[in-house]
Structure formats: C-alpha cells, structure tokens
Design a protein around this motif. Structure first.
Motif, mmCIF file in Angstrom:
data_model
loop_
_atom_site.group_PDB
_atom_site.id
_atom_site.type_symbol
_atom_site.label_atom_id
_atom_site.label_comp_id
_atom_site.label_asym_id
_atom_site.label_seq_id
_atom_site.Cartn_x
_atom_site.Cartn_y
_atom_site.Cartn_z
ATOM 1 N N LEU A 1 -32.151 158.484 13.830
ATOM 2 C CA LEU A 1 -31.879 159.700 13.326
ATOM 3 C C LEU A 1 -33.125 160.488 12.895
ATOM 4 O O LEU A 1 -32.893 161.830 12.757
ATOM 5 N N ALA A 2 -34.302 159.705 12.839
ATOM 6 C CA ALA A 2 -35.394 160.646 12.342
ATOM 7 C C ALA A 2 -36.734 160.442 13.305
ATOM 8 O O ALA A 2 -36.552 159.520 14.034
ATOM 9 N N THR A 3 -37.528 161.421 13.088
ATOM 10 C CA THR A 3 -38.631 161.368 13.933
ATOM 11 C C THR A 3 -39.802 160.812 13.266
ATOM 12 O O THR A 3 -40.918 160.512 13.757
ATOM 13 N N ALA A 4 -39.704 160.411 12.076
ATOM 14 C CA ALA A 4 -40.548 159.999 11.203
ATOM 15 C C ALA A 4 -40.098 158.440 10.765
ATOM 16 O O ALA A 4 -39.125 157.965 10.967
ATOM 17 N N LYS A 5 -41.272 157.677 10.564
ATOM 18 C CA LYS A 5 -40.901 156.293 10.056
ATOM 19 C C LYS A 5 -39.711 156.225 8.772
ATOM 20 O O LYS A 5 -40.098 156.996 7.888
ATOM 21 N N CYS A 6 -38.955 155.321 8.914
ATOM 22 C CA CYS A 6 -37.909 155.342 7.999
ATOM 23 C C CYS A 6 -37.880 153.794 7.186
ATOM 24 O O CYS A 6 -38.006 152.840 8.006
ATOM 25 N N ASP A 7 -38.422 153.992 6.008
ATOM 26 C CA ASP A 7 -38.641 152.837 5.181
ATOM 27 C C ASP A 7 -37.311 152.566 4.395
ATOM 28 O O ASP A 7 -36.868 153.399 3.498
ATOM 29 N N PRO A 8 -36.971 151.210 4.106
ATOM 30 C CA PRO A 8 -35.691 151.003 3.340
ATOM 31 C C PRO A 8 -36.285 151.138 1.821
ATOM 32 O O PRO A 8 -37.234 150.588 1.550
#
Length: 152
Positions: free
Chosen positions: A86-93
């Motif tokens: 859903l995002a263009t940036a890295k997603c960190d939990p």
C-alpha cells in the motif's frame, strides 16, 4: 473511572458500544471487555477476558487511537497481501499481533517512511497521516477510500 468490586472500568468506547475493565491493585492485570458480546452467540453486557496484560492492551489501544485520530484517515477493504504493497516507502513493523477487545491478536501497525502509519485489523487496512507528505507515500494503485481529510 467506575469501580465494581475488585475491578474498575477504564475505557468506554466513544459511541457507547463497549467498555473495558481491569483489576485494581494488581501489577499488569488482564483486561475484560463486553465488546466480545457483539460476536455471534454472545450475550450483550457479558464481560470476558480480552487481553492477558493491561500494558499490552494499552499499547494497542493507543496506536489504534492515533490512527483513528489522525488528520487524514483512509481505509482499504480488500485482500491486500501485505501492508507494504500500500505504500511507496519501506514499511517497518512497530507493533505486531496486538490484542484489542476481541480476545485474540487482531491489530498490527506499520510505519511507512517517516509519516504514514498503517493499521492492519486482519482484513481491513487503515492508513493515517498528519503531514501532507504522508499522502505521497500511498501507492498509486492502492484502492483507498478517504474517511476524513483535514487540513492543519
């Protein structure tokens, strides 16, 4: 706060749908809620243990409220494979398998870039941001529905 015996009520859902209780004078006690009564087969008003530790519940609750209280809130109701799509940036939990009022882990949270927060509730994704550039981090092909959008 309302006290009833060895328990006290510490949260009422904003529409009065459910409430939560915990034990007084216990370090990191369990959380009880009547929200589970809205599941099939349960009676209204029945308090059930929904989270084994108050500290865990409060982290999930606070993150949930941050998402819902953000200036910009969008929802994706789909079978997205993972929040990162859903995002263009890295997603960190930042918080996975959070226990809320449903008696099992239901909420996970991801920070994408520096300003997009995604809440996964096990079927729906909620995208939240306060800064305008947070919206630029949402993937162009994400099928989002705007719930609210407020300027500064």
């Amino acid at each position: 706060m309302e006290s009833q015996g060895d328990r006290f009520t510490f949260i009422h859902e904003n529409q009065g749908v459910w409430s939560c209780e915990t034990l007084a004078d216990v370090i990191d006690p369990p959380v009880y809620s009547d929200a589970i009564a809205y599941e099939p087969g349960e009676r209204e008003g029945t308090m059930r243990e929904v989270c084994p530790r108050l500290s865990h519940f409060l982290v999930t609750y606070c993150l949930h409220e941050i998402v819902l209280g953000s200036r910009n809130l969008l929802c994706v109701e789909s079978t997205v494979a993972e929040p990162a799509s859903l995002a263009t940036a890295k997603c960190d939990p930042i918080w996975l398998n959070g226990w809320f009022v449903f008696g099992r882990p239901t909420h996970s949270f991801y920070l994408c870039g520096d300003s997009l927060l995604i809440m996964d509730t096990g079927g729906d994704y909620w995208l939240a941001y306060n800064e305008p550039h947070g919206g630029e981090l949402i993937a162009a092909d994400a099928d989002v529905r705007v719930l609210h959008s407020r300027s500064n």
